[in-house]
Design a protein around this motif. Structure first.
Motif, PDB file in Angstrom:
ATOM      1  N   MET A  80       0.833  -1.197   0.000  1.00 14.40           N
ATOM      2  CA  MET A  80       0.000   0.000   0.000  1.00 14.40           C
ATOM      3  C   MET A  80       0.872   1.254   0.000  1.00 14.40           C
ATOM      4  O   MET A  80       1.916   1.293   0.648  1.00 14.40           O
ATOM      5  CB  MET A  80      -0.916   0.027   1.219  1.00 14.40           C
ATOM      6  N   ASN A  81       0.405   2.270  -0.722  1.00  9.90           N
ATOM      7  CA  ASN A  81       1.133   3.529  -0.760  1.00  9.90           C
ATOM      8  C   ASN A  81       0.139   4.662  -0.981  1.00  9.90           C
ATOM      9  O   ASN A  81      -1.057   4.442  -1.172  1.00  9.90           O
ATOM     10  CB  ASN A  81       2.192   3.514  -1.860  1.00  9.90           C
ATOM     11  N   PHE A  82       0.644   5.900  -0.954  1.00 13.78           N
ATOM     12  CA  PHE A  82      -0.159   7.087  -1.227  1.00 13.78           C
ATOM     13  C   PHE A  82       0.424   7.853  -2.402  1.00 13.78           C
ATOM     14  O   PHE A  82       1.642   7.844  -2.622  1.00 13.78           O
ATOM     15  CB  PHE A  82      -0.164   8.041  -0.026  1.00 13.78           C
ATOM     16  N   SER A  83      -0.440   8.518  -3.128  1.00 21.51           N
ATOM     17  CA  SER A  83      -0.042   9.564  -4.057  1.00 21.51           C
ATOM     18  C   SER A  83      -0.334  10.889  -3.366  1.00 21.51           C
ATOM     19  O   SER A  83      -1.491  11.190  -3.064  1.00 21.51           O
ATOM     20  CB  SER A  83      -0.832   9.445  -5.364  1.00 21.51           C
ATOM     21  N   VAL A  84       0.722  11.676  -3.090  1.00 19.14           N
ATOM     22  CA  VAL A  84       0.612  12.874  -2.252  1.00 19.14           C
ATOM     23  C   VAL A  84       0.804  14.133  -3.093  1.00 19.14           C
ATOM     24  O   VAL A  84       1.767  14.238  -3.854  1.00 19.14           O
ATOM     25  CB  VAL A  84       1.655  12.859  -1.120  1.00 19.14           C
ATOM     26  N   LYS A 129      -1.632  -6.895 -10.041  1.00 20.68           N
ATOM     27  CA  LYS A 129      -2.491  -5.790 -10.460  1.00 20.68           C
ATOM     28  C   LYS A 129      -2.212  -4.543  -9.627  1.00 20.68           C
ATOM     29  O   LYS A 129      -1.655  -4.622  -8.529  1.00 20.68           O
ATOM     30  CB  LYS A 129      -3.968  -6.166 -10.367  1.00 20.68           C
ATOM     31  N   MET A 130      -2.584  -3.403 -10.185  1.00 20.99           N
ATOM     32  CA  MET A 130      -2.503  -2.116  -9.507  1.00 20.99           C
ATOM     33  C   MET A 130      -3.911  -1.594  -9.269  1.00 20.99           C
ATOM     34  O   MET A 130      -4.804  -1.775 -10.097  1.00 20.99           O
ATOM     35  CB  MET A 130      -1.727  -1.099 -10.337  1.00 20.99           C
ATOM     36  N   ILE A 131      -4.083  -0.951  -8.119  1.00 22.24           N
ATOM     37  CA  ILE A 131      -5.356  -0.351  -7.748  1.00 22.24           C
ATOM     38  C   ILE A 131      -5.109   1.127  -7.467  1.00 22.24           C
ATOM     39  O   ILE A 131      -4.280   1.469  -6.618  1.00 22.24           O
ATOM     40  CB  ILE A 131      -5.956  -1.023  -6.503  1.00 22.24           C
ATOM     41  N   TYR A 132      -5.781   2.003  -8.190  1.00 17.04           N
ATOM     42  CA  TYR A 132      -5.609   3.443  -8.043  1.00 17.04           C
ATOM     43  C   TYR A 132      -6.901   4.063  -7.495  1.00 17.04           C
ATOM     44  O   TYR A 132      -7.955   3.986  -8.125  1.00 17.04           O
ATOM     45  CB  TYR A 132      -5.265   4.092  -9.386  1.00 17.04           C
ATOM     46  N   GLY A 133      -6.816   4.657  -6.314  1.00 12.46           N
ATOM     47  CA  GLY A 133      -7.974   5.322  -5.737  1.00 12.46           C
ATOM     48  C   GLY A 133      -8.247   6.653  -6.415  1.00 12.46           C
ATOM     49  O   GLY A 133      -7.319   7.382  -6.787  1.00 12.46           O
ATOM     50  N   LEU A 134      -9.513   6.992  -6.535  1.00 13.63           N
ATOM     51  CA  LEU A 134      -9.920   8.228  -7.206  1.00 13.63           C
ATOM     52  C   LEU A 134     -10.272   9.343  -6.231  1.00 13.63           C
ATOM     53  O   LEU A 134     -10.221  10.520  -6.590  1.00 13.63           O
ATOM     54  CB  LEU A 134     -11.119   7.956  -8.123  1.00 13.63           C
ATOM     55  N   ASN A 135     -10.636   9.005  -5.007  1.00 11.81           N
ATOM     56  CA  ASN A 135     -11.079  10.019  -4.045  1.00 11.81           C
ATOM     57  C   ASN A 135      -9.903  10.618  -3.281  1.00 11.81           C
ATOM     58  O   ASN A 135      -8.909   9.943  -3.014  1.00 11.81           O
ATOM     59  CB  ASN A 135     -12.067   9.415  -3.041  1.00 11.81           C
ATOM     60  N   ASN A 136     -10.056  11.904  -2.913  1.00 14.34           N
ATOM     61  CA  ASN A 136      -9.108  12.545  -2.006  1.00 14.34           C
ATOM     62  C   ASN A 136      -9.446  12.096  -0.583  1.00 14.34           C
ATOM     63  O   ASN A 136     -10.508  12.384  -0.062  1.00 14.34           O
ATOM     64  CB  ASN A 136      -9.214  14.064  -2.136  1.00 14.34           C
ATOM     65  N   LEU A 137      -8.513  11.371   0.062  1.00 14.55           N
ATOM     66  CA  LEU A 137      -8.811  10.713   1.329  1.00 14.55           C
ATOM     67  C   LEU A 137      -8.523  11.558   2.558  1.00 14.55           C
ATOM     68  O   LEU A 137      -8.964  11.211   3.661  1.00 14.55           O
ATOM     69  CB  LEU A 137      -8.012   9.408   1.427  1.00 14.55           C
ATOM     70  N   ILE A 138      -7.772  12.636   2.433  1.00 13.22           N
ATOM     71  CA  ILE A 138      -7.324  13.368   3.614  1.00 13.22           C
ATOM     72  C   ILE A 138      -8.480  14.110   4.277  1.00 13.22           C
ATOM     73  O   ILE A 138      -9.327  14.716   3.614  1.00 13.22           O
ATOM     74  CB  ILE A 138      -6.183  14.356   3.262  1.00 13.22           C
ATOM     75  N   LEU A 171      -4.632  13.484  -1.256  1.00  9.98           N
ATOM     76  CA  LEU A 171      -4.029  12.227  -0.827  1.00  9.98           C
ATOM     77  C   LEU A 171      -4.866  11.088  -1.397  1.00  9.98           C
ATOM     78  O   LEU A 171      -6.028  10.920  -1.036  1.00  9.98           O
ATOM     79  CB  LEU A 171      -3.986  12.151   0.701  1.00  9.98           C
ATOM     80  N   ARG A 172      -4.256  10.321  -2.304  1.00  4.91           N
ATOM     81  CA  ARG A 172      -4.973   9.222  -2.955  1.00  4.91           C
ATOM     82  C   ARG A 172      -4.241   7.913  -2.725  1.00  4.91           C
ATOM     83  O   ARG A 172      -3.014   7.872  -2.639  1.00  4.91           O
ATOM     84  CB  ARG A 172      -5.140   9.496  -4.448  1.00  4.91           C
ATOM     85  N   SER A 173      -5.012   6.858  -2.658  1.00  8.28           N
ATOM     86  CA  SER A 173      -4.453   5.537  -2.383  1.00  8.28           C
ATOM     87  C   SER A 173      -3.990   4.875  -3.673  1.00  8.28           C
ATOM     88  O   SER A 173      -4.595   5.036  -4.738  1.00  8.28           O
ATOM     89  CB  SER A 173      -5.511   4.664  -1.703  1.00  8.28           C
ATOM     90  N   LYS A 174      -2.910   4.118  -3.567  1.00  6.76           N
ATOM     91  CA  LYS A 174      -2.498   3.229  -4.653  1.00  6.76           C
ATOM     92  C   LYS A 174      -1.922   1.961  -4.024  1.00  6.76           C
ATOM     93  O   LYS A 174      -1.181   2.005  -3.051  1.00  6.76           O
ATOM     94  CB  LYS A 174      -1.502   3.887  -5.600  1.00  6.76           C
ATOM     95  N   VAL A 175      -2.298   0.829  -4.606  1.00  5.86           N
ATOM     96  CA  VAL A 175      -1.964  -0.471  -4.029  1.00  5.86           C
ATOM     97  C   VAL A 175      -1.489  -1.394  -5.142  1.00  5.86           C
ATOM     98  O   VAL A 175      -2.111  -1.494  -6.203  1.00  5.86           O
ATOM     99  CB  VAL A 175      -3.186  -1.103  -3.320  1.00  5.86           C
ATOM    100  N   PHE A 176      -0.374  -2.075  -4.892  1.00  9.08           N
ATOM    101  CA  PHE A 176       0.072  -3.169  -5.765  1.00  9.08           C
ATOM    102  C   PHE A 176      -0.261  -4.476  -5.067  1.00  9.08           C
ATOM    103  O   PHE A 176      -0.013  -4.637  -3.863  1.00  9.08           O
ATOM    104  CB  PHE A 176       1.575  -3.092  -6.025  1.00  9.08           C
ATOM    105  N   MET A 177      -0.826  -5.425  -5.818  1.00 12.66           N
ATOM    106  CA  MET A 177      -1.230  -6.698  -5.212  1.00 12.66           C
ATOM    107  C   MET A 177      -0.767  -7.857  -6.075  1.00 12.66           C
ATOM    108  O   MET A 177      -0.952  -7.864  -7.299  1.00 12.66           O
ATOM    109  CB  MET A 177      -2.746  -6.760  -5.042  1.00 12.66           C
ATOM    110  N   LEU A 178      -0.132  -8.824  -5.435  1.00 11.91           N
ATOM    111  CA  LEU A 178       0.245 -10.089  -6.068  1.00 11.91           C
ATOM    112  C   LEU A 178      -0.601 -11.179  -5.423  1.00 11.91           C
ATOM    113  O   LEU A 178      -0.511 -11.400  -4.203  1.00 11.91           O
ATOM    114  CB  LEU A 178       1.728 -10.374  -5.871  1.00 11.91           C
ATOM    115  N   SER A 179      -1.420 -11.856  -6.243  1.00  7.72           N
ATOM    116  CA  SER A 179      -2.417 -12.777  -5.700  1.00  7.72           C
ATOM    117  C   SER A 179      -2.209 -14.183  -6.244  1.00  7.72           C
ATOM    118  O   SER A 179      -1.801 -14.381  -7.395  1.00  7.72           O
ATOM    119  CB  SER A 179      -3.828 -12.313  -6.064  1.00  7.72           C
TER     120      SER A 179
END
Length: 232
Positions: free
Chosen positions: A22-26, A197-206, A220-228
């Protein structure tokens, strides 16, 4: 060939086990370094004013579990619904300068870094389209993409805390886009998928608490890399 006719089933089910990062785009506020914060707003002692020169997000590993429902739409096209529970954390690193700190000569700034860890527990509801290739014996490839609705269960808990504590508080709901690819391996008893896969959040979370930490961030938006690993 193992599991002949498997992809011709109208629907089937499975479960996933995954690792995530999990990470953020700031995006900081405009004129970040010129903005001065009082010690009450910074929740820090021993200085008259504080300023933030940079905000950087860093990722940490986590894990995910979920269940899968697959509906066959066309020969090579499926629809997937995968309710997933993901645990992880991220850290916001604030580079801070202090003016008027005790023991520091007047007119001199003292620089340091404050780390704010943000734990998240996401309950996500992705709705995805999966486009499969033809099978090469017992192996097939695929691409997938779609949207998801996520609820941060940890953020629900944080909103009940004191808003003046300097805790980073996030909004509870987010909508995201997902895109990824993977391989299917057909065994004698089940189909194993390995997917990235990559997951990119669209909402401003702050959530702005009128303090230095939330007030320094514009978006502040969420971005997640997932290996399943997917068992069907």
């Amino acid at each position: 060939m193992n599991l002949q006719g498997y992809n011709e089933q109208p629907y089937h089910f499975g479960f996933i086990l995954g690792m995530n990062t999990m990470n953020f785009s700031v995006k900081p506020i405009d004129n970040l370094e010129q903005h001065k914060w009082s010690k009450e707003q910074a929740n820090l002692p021993n200085a008259d004013f504080y300023s933030v020169s940079a905000v950087i997000a860093s990722a940490a590993p986590g894990f995910s579990v979920g269940i899968l429902g697959n509906l066959r739409l066309l020969k090579y096209l499926d629809m997937r619904f995968i309710p997933t529970l993901s645990f992880g954390s991220r850290t916001l690193d604030y580079s801070i300068s202090a003016t008027g700190m005790a023991g520091v000569p007047s007119g001199t700034d003292s620089a340091f870094v404050v780390h704010k860890k943000v734990n998240s527990t996401y309950l996500t509801f992705p709705l995805l389209l999966k486009y499969r290739s033809w099978r090469a014996n017992n192996v097939g490839a695929y691409f997938l993409g779609g949207i998801n609705l996520s609820i941060d269960l940890a953020a629900v808990k944080k909103t009940k805390q004191d808003l003046g504590s300097g805790t980073i508080i996030l909004k509870t709901h987010d909508i995201g886009l997902e895109a990824g690819a993977g391989f299917d391996f057909y065994t004698n008893y089940f189909k194993l998928g390995i997917e990235a896969k990559m997951i990119y959040g669209l909402n401003n979370l702050i959530v702005n608490n009128n303090d230095m930490y939330s007030g320094s961030i514009s978006q502040l938006r969420s971005k997640v890399f997932m290996l399943s690993f997917i068992f069907e």
